[in-house]
Design a protein around this motif. Structure first.
Motif, PDB file in Angstrom:
ATOM      1  N   ARG A   8       0.831  -1.207   0.000  1.00 35.04           N
ATOM      2  CA  ARG A   8       0.000   0.000   0.000  1.00 35.04           C
ATOM      3  C   ARG A   8       0.864   1.255   0.000  1.00 35.04           C
ATOM      4  NH1 ARG A   8      -2.640  -0.040   4.903  1.00 35.04           N
ATOM      5  NH2 ARG A   8      -3.292   2.059   4.313  1.00 35.04           N
ATOM      6  N   VAL A   9       1.973   1.213   0.718  1.00 39.72           N
ATOM      7  CA  VAL A   9       2.918   2.337   0.680  1.00 39.72           C
ATOM      8  C   VAL A   9       3.483   2.502  -0.729  1.00 39.72           C
ATOM      9  CG1 VAL A   9       5.139   3.187   1.515  1.00 39.72           C
ATOM     10  CG2 VAL A   9       3.524   2.166   3.120  1.00 39.72           C
ATOM     11  N   ARG A  10       3.870   1.386  -1.344  1.00 38.02           N
ATOM     12  CA  ARG A  10       4.410   1.444  -2.701  1.00 38.02           C
ATOM     13  C   ARG A  10       3.383   2.010  -3.678  1.00 38.02           C
ATOM     14  NH1 ARG A  10       6.326  -4.165  -4.650  1.00 38.02           N
ATOM     15  NH2 ARG A  10       6.720  -2.897  -6.520  1.00 38.02           N
ATOM     16  N   GLY A  11       2.119   1.613  -3.497  1.00 36.47           N
ATOM     17  CA  GLY A  11       1.073   2.142  -4.367  1.00 36.47           C
ATOM     18  C   GLY A  11       0.912   3.641  -4.205  1.00 36.47           C
ATOM     19  N   ALA A  12       0.910   4.114  -2.957  1.00 36.67           N
ATOM     20  CA  ALA A  12       0.794   5.547  -2.706  1.00 36.67           C
ATOM     21  C   ALA A  12       1.971   6.302  -3.324  1.00 36.67           C
ATOM     22  CB  ALA A  12       0.724   5.800  -1.201  1.00 36.67           C
ATOM     23  N   ARG A  13       3.179   5.758  -3.162  1.00 38.54           N
ATOM     24  CA  ARG A  13       4.369   6.409  -3.708  1.00 38.54           C
ATOM     25  C   ARG A  13       4.300   6.469  -5.240  1.00 38.54           C
ATOM     26  NH1 ARG A  13       8.993   7.355  -1.318  1.00 38.54           N
ATOM     27  NH2 ARG A  13       8.466   5.939   0.404  1.00 38.54           N
ATOM     28  N   MET A  14       3.869   5.386  -5.853  1.00 40.29           N
ATOM     29  CA  MET A  14       3.775   5.320  -7.309  1.00 40.29           C
ATOM     30  C   MET A  14       2.814   6.385  -7.842  1.00 40.29           C
ATOM     31  SD  MET A  14       2.507   2.008  -9.483  1.00 40.29           S
ATOM     32  CE  MET A  14       0.902   2.024  -8.629  1.00 40.29           C
ATOM     33  N   VAL A  15       1.671   6.529  -7.195  1.00 41.37           N
ATOM     34  CA  VAL A  15       0.692   7.521  -7.635  1.00 41.37           C
ATOM     35  C   VAL A  15       1.234   8.937  -7.446  1.00 41.37           C
ATOM     36  CG1 VAL A  15      -1.582   8.510  -7.116  1.00 41.37           C
ATOM     37  CG2 VAL A  15      -1.302   6.030  -7.294  1.00 41.37           C
ATOM     38  N   LEU A  16       1.900   9.172  -6.327  1.00 39.09           N
ATOM     39  CA  LEU A  16       2.422  10.515  -6.067  1.00 39.09           C
ATOM     40  C   LEU A  16       3.584  10.863  -6.988  1.00 39.09           C
ATOM     41  CD1 LEU A  16       2.148  10.592  -2.192  1.00 39.09           C
ATOM     42  CD2 LEU A  16       0.915  12.047  -3.814  1.00 39.09           C
ATOM     43  N   GLU A  17       4.356   9.862  -7.375  1.00 37.35           N
ATOM     44  CA  GLU A  17       5.430  10.134  -8.339  1.00 37.35           C
ATOM     45  C   GLU A  17       4.849  10.615  -9.662  1.00 37.35           C
ATOM     46  OE1 GLU A  17       7.523   6.440  -8.333  1.00 37.35           O
ATOM     47  OE2 GLU A  17       8.841   7.018  -6.668  1.00 37.35           O
ATOM     48  N   HIS A  18       3.686  10.065 -10.037  1.00 36.35           N
ATOM     49  CA  HIS A  18       3.018  10.575 -11.236  1.00 36.35           C
ATOM     50  C   HIS A  18       2.411  11.940 -10.970  1.00 36.35           C
ATOM     51  CE1 HIS A  18       0.591  10.939 -14.781  1.00 36.35           C
ATOM     52  NE2 HIS A  18      -0.534  10.874 -14.084  1.00 36.35           N
ATOM     53  N   VAL A  21       3.305  14.412  -9.084  1.00 37.86           N
ATOM     54  CA  VAL A  21       4.230  15.561  -9.081  1.00 37.86           C
ATOM     55  C   VAL A  21       4.773  15.874 -10.465  1.00 37.86           C
ATOM     56  CG1 VAL A  21       4.848  15.246  -6.655  1.00 37.86           C
ATOM     57  CG2 VAL A  21       6.227  14.131  -8.437  1.00 37.86           C
ATOM     58  N   THR A  22       4.504  15.017 -11.450  1.00 35.51           N
ATOM     59  CA  THR A  22       4.841  15.383 -12.828  1.00 35.51           C
ATOM     60  C   THR A  22       3.758  16.251 -13.441  1.00 35.51           C
ATOM     61  OG1 THR A  22       3.779  13.471 -13.910  1.00 35.51           O
ATOM     62  CG2 THR A  22       6.044  13.167 -13.094  1.00 35.51           C
ATOM     63  N   THR A  23       2.601  16.340 -12.767  1.00 43.15           N
ATOM     64  CA  THR A  23       1.481  17.125 -13.300  1.00 43.15           C
ATOM     65  C   THR A  23       1.272  18.431 -12.552  1.00 43.15           C
ATOM     66  OG1 THR A  23      -0.246  16.174 -11.864  1.00 43.15           O
ATOM     67  CG2 THR A  23       0.338  14.947 -13.857  1.00 43.15           C
ATOM     68  N   GLY A  24       1.908  18.593 -11.394  1.00 45.33           N
ATOM     69  CA  GLY A  24       1.732  19.783 -10.586  1.00 45.33           C
ATOM     70  C   GLY A  24       2.344  19.585  -9.218  1.00 45.33           C
ATOM     71  N   ALA A  25       2.105  20.545  -8.329  1.00 41.00           N
ATOM     72  CA  ALA A  25       2.777  20.560  -7.037  1.00 41.00           C
ATOM     73  C   ALA A  25       1.896  20.028  -5.915  1.00 41.00           C
ATOM     74  CB  ALA A  25       3.216  21.977  -6.696  1.00 41.00           C
ATOM     75  N   LEU A  26       2.555  19.461  -4.908  1.00 43.59           N
ATOM     76  CA  LEU A  26       1.888  19.127  -3.659  1.00 43.59           C
ATOM     77  C   LEU A  26       1.620  20.400  -2.868  1.00 43.59           C
ATOM     78  CD1 LEU A  26       4.052  16.050  -2.611  1.00 43.59           C
ATOM     79  CD2 LEU A  26       1.637  15.983  -3.293  1.00 43.59           C
ATOM     80  N   ARG A  27       0.819  20.271  -1.819  1.00 42.97           N
ATOM     81  CA  ARG A  27       0.526  21.416  -0.960  1.00 42.97           C
ATOM     82  C   ARG A  27       1.814  22.036  -0.439  1.00 42.97           C
ATOM     83  NH1 ARG A  27      -0.177  21.486   4.403  1.00 42.97           N
ATOM     84  NH2 ARG A  27      -0.526  19.230   4.563  1.00 42.97           N
ATOM     85  N   ALA A  28       1.856  23.351  -0.376  1.00 42.51           N
ATOM     86  CA  ALA A  28       3.043  24.064   0.095  1.00 42.51           C
ATOM     87  C   ALA A  28       3.418  23.593   1.496  1.00 42.51           C
ATOM     88  CB  ALA A  28       2.780  25.567   0.094  1.00 42.51           C
ATOM     89  N   GLY A  29       4.694  23.287   1.693  1.00 44.53           N
ATOM     90  CA  GLY A  29       5.183  22.857   2.992  1.00 44.53           C
ATOM     91  C   GLY A  29       5.044  21.371   3.252  1.00 44.53           C
ATOM     92  N   LEU A  30       4.429  20.638   2.355  1.00 45.09           N
ATOM     93  CA  LEU A  30       4.237  19.198   2.544  1.00 45.09           C
ATOM     94  C   LEU A  30       5.349  18.446   1.815  1.00 45.09           C
ATOM     95  CD1 LEU A  30       2.339  16.869   3.543  1.00 45.09           C
ATOM     96  CD2 LEU A  30       1.252  16.984   1.292  1.00 45.09           C
ATOM     97  N   SER A  31       6.116  17.662   2.569  1.00 41.59           N
ATOM     98  CA  SER A  31       7.193  16.893   1.951  1.00 41.59           C
ATOM     99  C   SER A  31       6.619  15.705   1.193  1.00 41.59           C
ATOM    100  CB  SER A  31       8.177  16.394   3.011  1.00 41.59           C
ATOM    101  OG  SER A  31       7.582  15.352   3.787  1.00 41.59           O
ATOM    102  N   PHE A  32       7.386  15.202   0.261  1.00 41.77           N
ATOM    103  CA  PHE A  32       6.927  14.055  -0.521  1.00 41.77           C
ATOM    104  C   PHE A  32       6.701  12.842   0.378  1.00 41.77           C
ATOM    105  CE2 PHE A  32       7.457  10.284  -3.146  1.00 41.77           C
ATOM    106  CZ  PHE A  32       6.641  10.561  -4.219  1.00 41.77           C
ATOM    107  N   GLU A  33       7.617  12.589   1.308  1.00 45.80           N
ATOM    108  CA  GLU A  33       7.486  11.415   2.178  1.00 45.80           C
ATOM    109  C   GLU A  33       6.283  11.533   3.101  1.00 45.80           C
ATOM    110  OE1 GLU A  33       9.018   8.491   2.001  1.00 45.80           O
ATOM    111  OE2 GLU A  33       9.941   9.337   0.204  1.00 45.80           O
TER     112      GLU A  33
END
Length: 215
Positions: A147-157, A159-171
Motif C-alpha cells: 500500500r505504501v508502494r502504491g501511494a508512492r507510485m501515484v504521487l510520483e506521477h 508531481v509530474t502534473t503539478g505541485a503538492l501542498r506548500a510545505g508538505l514533503s513528498f514522504e
C-alpha cells in the motif's frame, strides 16, 4: 554427434482449462470461508468440501493454507486470476491519464474504491489472522508495504502534473495517501454505515485533495 531429444511435453488445453476452473472454485470457496468463518477456523478440508473437490486437490493446487489465503487476496485485489500487475490494469489507466493533481487523486480514489469493494473483507480476514498466525503476520506486513508502494507510485506521477501542498514533503504525502488508501475505511463507511460507493469515492477524493493539495 546428434543430440538425443527427449519426449515432447504434452499439453492439453482441455485439461488446463479444467484445472483452472478447479482453482477458481477453490479460491471462491476459500474467500467465502476465510471472510465469514475466519482463517484459523477454516481448514483445507473445509475449503475442499465447499468447493466440491478432494482435499489433496486443494493441496496440489496451492500447497498450503497461507498460499491459498495469498491467492484469495491477490484475486480480490486484481479482480481475476490473470497475471497482470494492478498498475497495468485497464481500470488503473485513468490515474496515468490524469494531467493535473486533483484529477490524479480523483482517479486514484476511484481505484481505491473499486479495490476496497472487492478486497476489504479479505484484508480484514488477513488482519485478524495475523494476530495468531506468524505466516499470516508476514503477509499482513507485505500488504502494508504494498500500500505504501502504491501511494508512492501515484504521487510520483502526480508531481509530474503539478505541485503538492506548500510545505508538505513528498514522504509525508506518501504517509497520508497510505493512510487514506486503506480498504478499512470503505468497510467502515460502506459496509457498516451504509454509504453508497459513489458517496465513498467522493469523500475519499475530497480527503485526498484537501490533505495533499493547495485549494
Amino acid at each position: 554427434m546428434s543430440a538425443v531429444k527427449g519426449p515432447r511435453a504434452y499439453r492439453s488445453p482441455v485439461r488446463e482449462e479444467s484445472a483452472r476452473r478447479t482453482r477458481r472454485a477453490v479460491t471462491a470457496a476459500a474467500a467465502e470461508l476465510f471472510t465469514t468463518r475466519g482463517y484459523a477456523a477454516t481448514s483445507l478440508a473445509d475449503v475442499a468440501r465447499a468447493a466440491g473437490v478432494a482435499r489433496p486437490t486443494v493441496f496440489a493446487a496451492f500447497g498450503s493454507k497461507p498460499a491459498l489465503l495469498q491467492r484469495v487476496l491477490d484475486e480480490a485485489l486484481a479482480g481475476d486470476d490473470e497475471p497482470v500487475p494492478v498498475a497495468d490494469r485497464p481500470w488503473f489507466r485513468p490515474v496515468w491519464a490524469a494531467r493535473e493533481p486533483a484529477a490524479v487523486l480523483d482517479a486514484y480514489a476511484g481505484v481505491c474504491t473499486l479495490i476496497a469493494e472487492r478486497a476489504a473483507a479479505a484484508f480484514e480476514a488477513v488482519r485478524r489472522a495475523a494476530d495468531t498466525a506468524p505466516e499470516v503476520a508476514e503477509l499482513w506486513q507485505t500488504l502494508q508495504h504494498n500500500r505504501v508502494r502504491g501511494a508512492r507510485m501515484v504521487l510520483e506521477h502526480l508531481v509530474t502534473t503539478g505541485a503538492l501542498r506548500a510545505g508538505l514533503s513528498f514522504e509525508r504525502a506518501v504517509d497520508v495517501l497510505w493512510l487514506l488508501n486503506d480498504p478499512a475505511h470503505h468497510a467502515a463507511l460502506v459496509g457498516s454505515r451504509d454509504w453508497s460507493p459513489d458517496d465513498y469515492r467522493g469523500w475519499l477524493a475530497d480527503q485526498m485533495q484537501r490533505a495533499l493539495l493547495d485549494r
